[in-house]
Write a protein that holds these residues in place. Structure first.
Motif, mmCIF file in Angstrom:
data_model
loop_
_atom_site.group_PDB
_atom_site.id
_atom_site.type_symbol
_atom_site.label_atom_id
_atom_site.label_comp_id
_atom_site.label_asym_id
_atom_site.label_seq_id
_atom_site.Cartn_x
_atom_site.Cartn_y
_atom_site.Cartn_z
ATOM 1 N N SER A 39 -22.283 -41.371 56.584
ATOM 2 C CA SER A 39 -20.884 -41.533 55.465
ATOM 3 C C SER A 39 -21.008 -39.990 55.156
ATOM 4 N N GLY A 40 -19.157 -40.060 56.127
ATOM 5 C CA GLY A 40 -19.143 -38.179 55.455
ATOM 6 C C GLY A 40 -19.297 -37.215 56.196
ATOM 7 N N SER A 41 -19.412 -37.560 57.101
ATOM 8 C CA SER A 41 -20.675 -36.000 57.792
ATOM 9 C C SER A 41 -19.835 -36.045 59.031
ATOM 10 N N GLY A 42 -18.621 -36.643 58.679
ATOM 11 C CA GLY A 42 -17.230 -36.035 60.139
ATOM 12 C C GLY A 42 -17.448 -37.069 60.893
ATOM 13 N N LYS A 43 -17.506 -37.553 61.831
ATOM 14 C CA LYS A 43 -17.618 -38.755 62.543
ATOM 15 C C LYS A 43 -16.268 -38.657 63.235
ATOM 16 N N SER A 44 -15.361 -39.680 61.880
ATOM 17 C CA SER A 44 -14.244 -40.020 62.612
ATOM 18 C C SER A 44 -13.352 -38.273 62.787
ATOM 19 N N LEU A 183 -21.011 -55.310 74.755
ATOM 20 C CA LEU A 183 -20.553 -54.236 74.834
ATOM 21 C C LEU A 183 -20.987 -53.372 76.464
ATOM 22 N N LEU A 184 -22.201 -53.360 76.026
ATOM 23 C CA LEU A 184 -24.201 -52.601 77.063
ATOM 24 C C LEU A 184 -22.686 -53.504 77.988
ATOM 25 N N ASP A 185 -22.865 -55.360 78.884
ATOM 26 C CA ASP A 185 -22.608 -55.467 79.390
ATOM 27 C C ASP A 185 -21.863 -55.013 80.148
ATOM 28 N N LEU A 186 -20.687 -55.406 79.236
ATOM 29 C CA LEU A 186 -19.233 -54.854 79.440
ATOM 30 C C LEU A 186 -18.803 -53.288 79.858
ATOM 31 N N GLN A 187 -19.881 -52.532 79.836
ATOM 32 C CA GLN A 187 -19.957 -51.170 80.427
ATOM 33 C C GLN A 187 -20.356 -51.175 81.662
ATOM 34 N N GLU A 188 -21.054 -51.693 81.567
ATOM 35 C CA GLU A 188 -22.085 -51.805 82.906
ATOM 36 C C GLU A 188 -21.637 -52.576 83.744
ATOM 37 N N GLU A 189 -20.351 -53.544 83.699
ATOM 38 C CA GLU A 189 -19.863 -54.129 83.892
ATOM 39 C C GLU A 189 -18.173 -53.409 85.276
ATOM 40 N N MET A 190 -17.491 -52.772 83.829
ATOM 41 C CA MET A 190 -16.081 -51.757 84.355
ATOM 42 C C MET A 190 -16.228 -50.429 84.197
ATOM 43 N N GLN A 191 -17.559 -50.087 84.076
ATOM 44 C CA GLN A 191 -18.080 -48.221 84.039
ATOM 45 C C GLN A 191 -17.283 -47.977 83.225
ATOM 46 N N LYS A 192 -17.129 -48.513 81.662
ATOM 47 C CA LYS A 192 -16.661 -47.114 81.268
ATOM 48 C C LYS A 192 -17.139 -46.247 80.438
ATOM 49 N N THR A 193 -16.598 -45.378 79.819
ATOM 50 C CA THR A 193 -16.949 -44.112 79.507
ATOM 51 C C THR A 193 -16.753 -44.358 77.930
ATOM 52 N N ILE A 194 -17.944 -44.885 77.482
ATOM 53 C CA ILE A 194 -18.143 -45.246 75.862
ATOM 54 C C ILE A 194 -18.399 -44.769 74.194
ATOM 55 N N ILE A 195 -17.647 -44.374 73.668
ATOM 56 C CA ILE A 195 -17.406 -43.168 72.556
ATOM 57 C C ILE A 195 -18.256 -43.590 71.476
ATOM 58 N N PHE A 196 -19.171 -43.903 70.994
ATOM 59 C CA PHE A 196 -19.304 -45.419 70.087
ATOM 60 C C PHE A 196 -20.031 -44.188 68.394
ATOM 61 N N ILE A 197 -18.124 -44.572 67.425
ATOM 62 C CA ILE A 197 -19.529 -43.673 66.254
ATOM 63 C C ILE A 197 -20.014 -45.217 65.620
ATOM 64 N N THR A 198 -21.444 -44.591 64.459
ATOM 65 C CA THR A 198 -22.025 -45.623 63.819
ATOM 66 C C THR A 198 -23.151 -44.535 62.412
ATOM 67 N N HIS A 199 -23.423 -45.269 61.458
ATOM 68 C CA HIS A 199 -23.685 -44.761 60.390
ATOM 69 C C HIS A 199 -25.248 -45.497 60.413
ATOM 70 N N ASP A 200 -25.582 -46.214 61.595
ATOM 71 C CA ASP A 200 -26.867 -46.937 61.584
ATOM 72 C C ASP A 200 -27.633 -46.648 62.389
ATOM 73 N N LEU A 201 -28.611 -46.458 62.877
ATOM 74 C CA LEU A 201 -29.335 -45.667 63.319
ATOM 75 C C LEU A 201 -30.161 -46.917 64.431
ATOM 76 N N ASP A 202 -30.251 -47.679 63.640
ATOM 77 C CA ASP A 202 -30.649 -49.211 65.099
ATOM 78 C C ASP A 202 -29.808 -48.779 66.119
ATOM 79 N N GLU A 203 -28.072 -49.224 65.387
ATOM 80 C CA GLU A 203 -27.615 -49.515 66.281
ATOM 81 C C GLU A 203 -27.885 -48.284 67.658
#
Ligand code: ADP
Ligand code: ADP
Length: 232
Positions: A39-44, A183-203
């Motif tokens: 949190s606070g590292s500048g992602k948003s 989300l991964l299923d949807l991405q594969e199906e629809m071939q979207k580019t996804i830029i995903f912010i998270t602070h959770d390493l596992d995610e």
């Protein structure tokens, strides 16, 4: 101006924070690109610079080979409509509007007529598994379902890129895990580019084709989950 003063000195004197500095990266079409950091590292801030919700003081954003850094508001609106939709952590749904009306909202703002709006919104709701809930209010849905509405609203425009800012961070762990899978299923199906912010390493490790680590506003490392894990 400010001759002889260091950058740090100027910032401190004026009580300013540098939210992002030296972020240099390329996202490939069709990948899940995770921006991960504390949190606070500048992602948003960084992601808001990509769609110009914020204007960076320096730097460029190139989309499909086109520099979108200096577009005027009209041009920018066009690019946003066609190319980038955002999904927020707090869902950002309008409480007194139905699910369908929430998904239609962005299309309505664009002046798309009712019939087409509804068709697009229904399609998006189907994509996220919410057919049958069109006439419910957000408060009648669980957190996971509310975020599906947020996702459907972003998809309704059929954008090339989804910008997701801690989109699953408010969800219970089990529901969160389901949403990641979907989300991964949807991405594969629809071939979207996804830029995903998270602070959770596992995610980040689970869903990212590539992960960019940020610390104190700077890019620390970019790589696949394997590369990140083998080079801590
Ligand atoms: P993250 O998304 O990784 O949590 P942010 O981009 O929100 O990080 O914040 C990066 C830095 O910029 C932090 O130091 C934060 O306090 C600061 N910051 C973010 N937004 C604002 C704002 N509107 N006004 C002042 N400082 C801000
Ligand atoms: P309602 O009348 O159903 O409460 P409104 O359409 O009056 O909702 O919007 C309430 C507020 O929410 C407005 O200030 C509007 O700008 C804001 N808003 C509208 N759509 C969105 C959205 N998609 N995300 C975040 N805020 C929104």
């Amino acid at each position: 101006l400010n001759k002889g003063k260091s950058k740090e000195e100027i910032l401190r004197k004026n009580n300013l924070t540098v939210a992002v500095n030296n972020a240099n990266f390329t996202v490939k079409k069709g990948e899940v690109f995770v921006i991960m950091g504390l949190s606070g590292s500048g992602k948003s801030t960084l992601v808001r610079c990509l769609n110009r919700l914020l204007d960076p003081t320096a730097g460029e954003v190139i989309l499909d080979g086109k520099n979108i850094s200096n577009l005027n508001d009209t041009e920018l609106r066009k690019v946003r409509r066609k190319s980038m939709s955002m999904v927020f952590q707090n869902f950002a749904l309008l409480p007194s509007r139905t699910v369908l009306s929430n998904v239609e909202y962005g299309l309505e703002v664009q002046g798309i007529e009712k019939e087409e709006r509804e068709k697009k919104a229904m399609t998006a709701l189907k994509q996220v598994g919410l057919s049958g809930y069109e006439h419910n209010l957000p408060s009648q849905l669980s957190g996971g379902m509310q975020q599906r509405v947020g996702l459907a609203r972003a998809l309704a425009n059929n954008p090339d890129i989804l910008l997701m800012d801690e989109a699953f961070s408010a969800l219970d762990p089990l529901i969160r895990s389901d949403m990641q899978d979907e989300l991964l299923d949807l991405q594969e199906e629809m071939q979207k580019t996804i830029i995903f912010i998270t602070h959770d390493l596992d995610e980040a490790l689970k869903i990212g084709d590539r992960i960019m680590l940020m610390k104190d506003g700077e890019t620390v490392q970019i790589g696949t989950a394997e590369e990140i894990l083998s080079n801590p």
